[in-house]
Design a protein around this motif. Sequence first.
Motif, PDB file in Angstrom:
ATOM      1  N   ARG A  58      29.558  43.233  29.439  1.00  0.00           N
ATOM      2  CA  ARG A  58      28.872  42.446  30.741  1.00  0.00           C
ATOM      3  C   ARG A  58      29.538  42.349  31.853  1.00  0.00           C
ATOM      4  O   ARG A  58      28.839  42.560  33.044  1.00  0.00           O
ATOM      5  CB  ARG A  58      28.615  40.899  30.255  1.00  0.00           C
ATOM      6  N   GLU A  59      30.680  42.622  32.117  1.00  0.00           N
ATOM      7  CA  GLU A  59      31.608  42.582  33.357  1.00  0.00           C
ATOM      8  C   GLU A  59      31.388  43.992  33.683  1.00  0.00           C
ATOM      9  O   GLU A  59      31.390  44.181  34.990  1.00  0.00           O
ATOM     10  CB  GLU A  59      33.062  42.349  33.140  1.00  0.00           C
ATOM     11  N   ALA A  60      31.236  45.081  32.888  1.00  0.00           N
ATOM     12  CA  ALA A  60      31.068  46.463  33.674  1.00  0.00           C
ATOM     13  C   ALA A  60      29.808  46.762  34.044  1.00  0.00           C
ATOM     14  O   ALA A  60      29.808  47.454  35.199  1.00  0.00           O
ATOM     15  CB  ALA A  60      31.306  47.252  31.877  1.00  0.00           C
ATOM     16  N   THR A  61      28.726  45.770  33.457  1.00  0.00           N
ATOM     17  CA  THR A  61      27.496  45.808  34.220  1.00  0.00           C
ATOM     18  C   THR A  61      27.612  45.300  35.451  1.00  0.00           C
ATOM     19  O   THR A  61      26.908  45.907  36.543  1.00  0.00           O
ATOM     20  CB  THR A  61      26.394  45.112  33.322  1.00  0.00           C
ATOM     21  N   ARG A  62      28.424  44.190  35.633  1.00  0.00           N
ATOM     22  CA  ARG A  62      28.554  43.580  37.033  1.00  0.00           C
ATOM     23  C   ARG A  62      29.083  44.592  37.926  1.00  0.00           C
ATOM     24  O   ARG A  62      29.028  44.781  39.267  1.00  0.00           O
ATOM     25  CB  ARG A  62      29.240  42.333  36.865  1.00  0.00           C
ATOM     26  N   VAL A  63      30.373  45.315  37.636  1.00  0.00           N
ATOM     27  CA  VAL A  63      30.911  46.028  38.426  1.00  0.00           C
ATOM     28  C   VAL A  63      30.124  47.279  38.767  1.00  0.00           C
ATOM     29  O   VAL A  63      30.160  47.876  40.044  1.00  0.00           O
ATOM     30  CB  VAL A  63      32.203  46.774  37.543  1.00  0.00           C
ATOM     31  N   ALA A  64      29.356  47.841  37.749  1.00  0.00           N
ATOM     32  CA  ALA A  64      28.293  49.063  38.037  1.00  0.00           C
ATOM     33  C   ALA A  64      27.408  48.449  39.213  1.00  0.00           C
ATOM     34  O   ALA A  64      27.059  49.646  39.965  1.00  0.00           O
ATOM     35  CB  ALA A  64      27.479  49.455  36.945  1.00  0.00           C
ATOM     36  N   ALA A  65      26.999  47.253  39.472  1.00  0.00           N
ATOM     37  CA  ALA A  65      26.120  46.949  40.233  1.00  0.00           C
ATOM     38  C   ALA A  65      26.482  47.128  41.901  1.00  0.00           C
ATOM     39  O   ALA A  65      25.861  47.093  42.735  1.00  0.00           O
ATOM     40  CB  ALA A  65      25.468  45.462  40.011  1.00  0.00           C
ATOM     41  N   VAL A  66      27.846  46.922  41.819  1.00  0.00           N
ATOM     42  CA  VAL A  66      28.487  47.245  43.254  1.00  0.00           C
ATOM     43  C   VAL A  66      29.464  47.977  43.579  1.00  0.00           C
ATOM     44  O   VAL A  66      29.717  48.341  44.749  1.00  0.00           O
ATOM     45  CB  VAL A  66      28.934  45.579  43.603  1.00  0.00           C
ATOM     46  N   ALA A  67      29.983  48.648  42.413  1.00  0.00           N
ATOM     47  CA  ALA A  67      31.133  49.674  42.719  1.00  0.00           C
ATOM     48  C   ALA A  67      30.720  50.908  43.080  1.00  0.00           C
ATOM     49  O   ALA A  67      29.249  51.448  42.510  1.00  0.00           O
ATOM     50  CB  ALA A  67      31.956  49.897  41.321  1.00  0.00           C
ATOM     51  N   PRO A  68      31.038  51.913  44.153  1.00  0.00           N
ATOM     52  CA  PRO A  68      30.456  53.298  44.452  1.00  0.00           C
ATOM     53  C   PRO A  68      30.759  53.812  43.263  1.00  0.00           C
ATOM     54  O   PRO A  68      31.582  53.801  42.323  1.00  0.00           O
ATOM     55  CB  PRO A  68      31.607  53.785  45.491  1.00  0.00           C
ATOM     56  N   ARG A  69      29.944  55.154  43.022  1.00  0.00           N
ATOM     57  CA  ARG A  69      29.902  55.917  41.931  1.00  0.00           C
ATOM     58  C   ARG A  69      31.195  56.710  41.591  1.00  0.00           C
ATOM     59  O   ARG A  69      31.634  56.723  40.701  1.00  0.00           O
ATOM     60  CB  ARG A  69      28.692  56.852  42.040  1.00  0.00           C
ATOM     61  N   GLU A  70      32.036  56.681  42.819  1.00  0.00           N
ATOM     62  CA  GLU A  70      33.210  57.553  42.505  1.00  0.00           C
ATOM     63  C   GLU A  70      34.279  56.487  42.314  1.00  0.00           C
ATOM     64  O   GLU A  70      35.519  57.298  41.955  1.00  0.00           O
ATOM     65  CB  GLU A  70      33.515  58.289  43.806  1.00  0.00           C
ATOM     66  N   LYS A 118      38.183  44.384  32.455  1.00  0.00           N
ATOM     67  CA  LYS A 118      39.097  43.582  31.800  1.00  0.00           C
ATOM     68  C   LYS A 118      39.460  42.263  32.631  1.00  0.00           C
ATOM     69  O   LYS A 118      39.566  40.955  32.207  1.00  0.00           O
ATOM     70  CB  LYS A 118      40.296  44.258  31.473  1.00  0.00           C
ATOM     71  N   LEU A 119      39.857  42.381  33.787  1.00  0.00           N
ATOM     72  CA  LEU A 119      39.905  41.430  34.938  1.00  0.00           C
ATOM     73  C   LEU A 119      38.990  40.274  34.803  1.00  0.00           C
ATOM     74  O   LEU A 119      39.399  39.024  34.639  1.00  0.00           O
ATOM     75  CB  LEU A 119      40.597  41.886  36.112  1.00  0.00           C
ATOM     76  N   LEU A 120      37.867  40.925  34.901  1.00  0.00           N
ATOM     77  CA  LEU A 120      36.580  40.026  35.165  1.00  0.00           C
ATOM     78  C   LEU A 120      36.522  39.025  33.862  1.00  0.00           C
ATOM     79  O   LEU A 120      36.321  38.014  33.699  1.00  0.00           O
ATOM     80  CB  LEU A 120      35.482  40.703  35.525  1.00  0.00           C
ATOM     81  N   TYR A 121      36.677  39.744  32.649  1.00  0.00           N
ATOM     82  CA  TYR A 121      36.463  39.211  31.514  1.00  0.00           C
ATOM     83  C   TYR A 121      37.548  38.026  31.208  1.00  0.00           C
ATOM     84  O   TYR A 121      37.257  36.801  30.848  1.00  0.00           O
ATOM     85  CB  TYR A 121      36.723  40.186  30.058  1.00  0.00           C
ATOM     86  N   TRP A 174      34.039  45.512  48.485  1.00  0.00           N
ATOM     87  CA  TRP A 174      33.372  45.145  47.404  1.00  0.00           C
ATOM     88  C   TRP A 174      33.677  44.455  46.365  1.00  0.00           C
ATOM     89  O   TRP A 174      32.866  43.774  45.469  1.00  0.00           O
ATOM     90  CB  TRP A 174      32.414  46.400  47.110  1.00  0.00           C
ATOM     91  N   LEU A 175      34.892  44.145  46.226  1.00  0.00           N
ATOM     92  CA  LEU A 175      35.613  43.441  45.127  1.00  0.00           C
ATOM     93  C   LEU A 175      35.304  41.998  45.279  1.00  0.00           C
ATOM     94  O   LEU A 175      34.937  41.264  44.458  1.00  0.00           O
ATOM     95  CB  LEU A 175      37.050  43.482  45.214  1.00  0.00           C
ATOM     96  N   ASP A 176      34.964  41.595  46.634  1.00  0.00           N
ATOM     97  CA  ASP A 176      34.522  40.280  46.968  1.00  0.00           C
ATOM     98  C   ASP A 176      33.277  39.815  46.426  1.00  0.00           C
ATOM     99  O   ASP A 176      33.351  38.665  45.858  1.00  0.00           O
ATOM    100  CB  ASP A 176      34.489  40.114  48.550  1.00  0.00           C
ATOM    101  N   GLN A 177      32.394  40.680  46.218  1.00  0.00           N
ATOM    102  CA  GLN A 177      31.086  40.610  45.760  1.00  0.00           C
ATOM    103  C   GLN A 177      31.314  40.097  44.156  1.00  0.00           C
ATOM    104  O   GLN A 177      30.314  39.668  43.485  1.00  0.00           O
ATOM    105  CB  GLN A 177      30.114  41.448  45.848  1.00  0.00           C
ATOM    106  N   LEU A 178      32.501  40.544  43.419  1.00  0.00           N
ATOM    107  CA  LEU A 178      32.691  40.020  42.338  1.00  0.00           C
ATOM    108  C   LEU A 178      33.356  38.854  41.964  1.00  0.00           C
ATOM    109  O   LEU A 178      33.695  38.287  40.975  1.00  0.00           O
ATOM    110  CB  LEU A 178      33.314  41.180  41.387  1.00  0.00           C
TER     111      LEU A 178
END
Length: 426
Positions: free
Chosen positions: A106-118, A130-133, A184-188
């Motif tokens: 679930r956390e990986a999905t959240r990251v994918a929504a805001v993190a750049p592709r690279e 893992k940190l978000l978990y 973008w880490l702020d958005q998480l």
Amino acid sequence: MGGLYLGIDVGTGGVRACAIDAQAGIRGFASVALPAPRVDGNAIDQTPELWWQAALAAIRKLGDTVGLGDVTRIVVDGTSGTLLLVDAAGRPCSPGLMYNDARATREATRVAAVAPRESGAHGASSALAKLLYLLSHDYIGDARHAVHQADWIAGRLASHHGISDENNALKLGYDPVARAWPPWLDQLGVRDDLLPEVLTPGTPFSEMDPQVARSLGLPPTAQVAAGTTDGVAAFIATRADQPGDAVTSLGTTLVVKQLATQPIFAADQGVYSHRLGERWLAGGASNSGGAALLMHFTAAEMERLAPQLTPDQPTGLDYYPLPKPGERFPIADPTLAARVTPRPVEDGRFFQGLLEGIASVEALAYRQLARLGAPRLRRVIGIGGGAKNDAWTRIRHRVLGVPVSVAEQTEASYGAALLALNGGPP
């Protein structure tokens, strides 16, 4: 520059310590085994104290044969993406979620929504997921720092926590191009104060904790420096140090890494770059490799067939060996089927065709890195079990068209010791 330089590699199966002198000569190795991590489905974790006790034991074991009173600087490497939370004194507030722990879907999905592709932070096994978990499962408590495996061991040696390096921090979301934590880490909802201070690998940040130094026979003046990942340390151990130098790991899979002058990212192919000072280590991994060979021959059969190989006489077979359908790099195709026909009657010729096929995949991988911006391939150093096959090395030299050699040293602890000696990447 005199003294000794100590590298500590915290791997999956144990901790290995290496001492080198000022001329990079190896003075000694020592290793101590680690118990296997706890596995519960996608959850794979370990008690961090096990790492610490094994590190202490490895250093003491090294001290049985090497005079550690001359150690000048220490660097620790660890498994990439392994993360834990610690309090202000460095006491663990969570288990160590291992590099291959993939529970944070679930956390990986959240990251994918805001993190750049690279970004290197994508995927359920990334340190950021893992940190978000951990933050969402009430591990925060008295936590003051999110640190990686290598960070924590170095922090305990120095009693100075919250320091990481540009290689370990990559999967936590660190931007190695900007050399900063991205906005973008702020958005998480990631708290800035949890994130470690990031240094160039090999940069000293503290002297030893006097009590720890005394217990290990190390001088309290020995410097503890920022570390790196085990993969980067193993690359450094090969002594590849010029743009265009590359290292191919011929293990279960085929992994290529090349020293470049600019970062290379291709998220859809799993290609990303670690920063090494002002240069970059770009890499990708193919599903071809040893596992594909084992679909056709046992290890004993391959050893028996090796003398029949004729490296300078190509078979003309055009193979793309894979253990099962699907490829990541250099061809990104989840449905790609293995191409291993027609099969000759002679087992030796078929075996050589498979080796030539994997060498062709390797060549294609380096051409793809070149298309993405890597410098012209200069030389390739082989590591892993397959690199020990002399005939295969000659085949690869013919297919790649550049000098191909076998690494004299691949121990990650030796690479960490080189970082300690040089005070930074090569």
